[in-house]
Design a protein around this motif. Structure first.
Motif, PDB file in Angstrom:
ATOM      1  N   THR A  73       0.643  -1.573  -0.070  1.00  0.00           N
ATOM      2  CA  THR A  73       0.397   0.035  -0.091  1.00  0.00           C
ATOM      3  C   THR A  73       0.706   1.406   0.236  1.00  0.00           C
ATOM      4  OG1 THR A  73      -1.749  -1.004   1.283  1.00  0.00           O
ATOM      5  CG2 THR A  73      -2.038   0.749   1.210  1.00  0.00           C
ATOM      6  N   SER A  76       2.200   2.109  -3.035  1.00  0.00           N
ATOM      7  CA  SER A  76       1.109   2.009  -4.374  1.00  0.00           C
ATOM      8  C   SER A  76       1.177   2.922  -5.225  1.00  0.00           C
ATOM      9  CB  SER A  76      -0.109   1.422  -4.571  1.00  0.00           C
ATOM     10  OG  SER A  76      -0.951   2.622  -2.830  1.00  0.00           O
ATOM     11  N   SER A  93      -8.304  -1.943 -10.692  1.00  0.00           N
ATOM     12  CA  SER A  93      -7.620  -2.173  -9.000  1.00  0.00           C
ATOM     13  C   SER A  93      -8.143  -2.425  -7.852  1.00  0.00           C
ATOM     14  CB  SER A  93      -7.277  -0.775  -8.689  1.00  0.00           C
ATOM     15  OG  SER A  93      -6.271  -0.667  -7.025  1.00  0.00           O
TER      16      SER A  93
END
Length: 116
Positions: A73, A76, A93
């Motif tokens: 995360t 990303s 996504s």
């Protein structure tokens, strides 16, 4: 990292998603990430896609498999920029607790471009 995503079409009925989770849980297949879209389109990334797909197929689920890119995360946004700079199309996504799943046209090329 590249992982294999399982896709299953669920009926629009109470308990359909719970039933899939129960099947996987009973076989000790852990769900890493999931997305349920309109029309019952379920996408799953699990810790053992071979066993997970086999369990679902044994119960008459039509399962398709696709390579996806799984990025942390925290990284990303940078990964998305690098993938775009490489000219790789992002089809969809979805997120999980500590990862983002990226459905791309070419997972190997996207992984190389993003450095993951």
């Amino acid at each position: 990292m590249i992982r294999t995503e399982l896709t299953v079409r669920l009926p629009n009925s109470a308990g359909a998603l719970a039933g899939v989770y129960r099947l996987l849980s009973d076989e000790r297949v852990n769900v890493i990430a999931m997305s349920l879209g309109d029309g019952g389109h379920l996408r799953l990334v699990v810790d053992n896609h071979v066993h997970g797909a086999g369990v679902l197929r044994e119960r008459r689920h039509n399962v398709s498999e696709r390579d996806v890119l799984v990025v942390d995360t925290a990284g990303s946004l940078n990964a998305l920029r690098l993938i775009a700079d490489a000219g790789i199309n992002l089809n969809y996504s979805y997120g999980a607790a500590s990862a983002v799943i990226l459905g791309v046209d070419d997972a190997i090329r996207a992984s190389a471009a993003a450095g993951v």
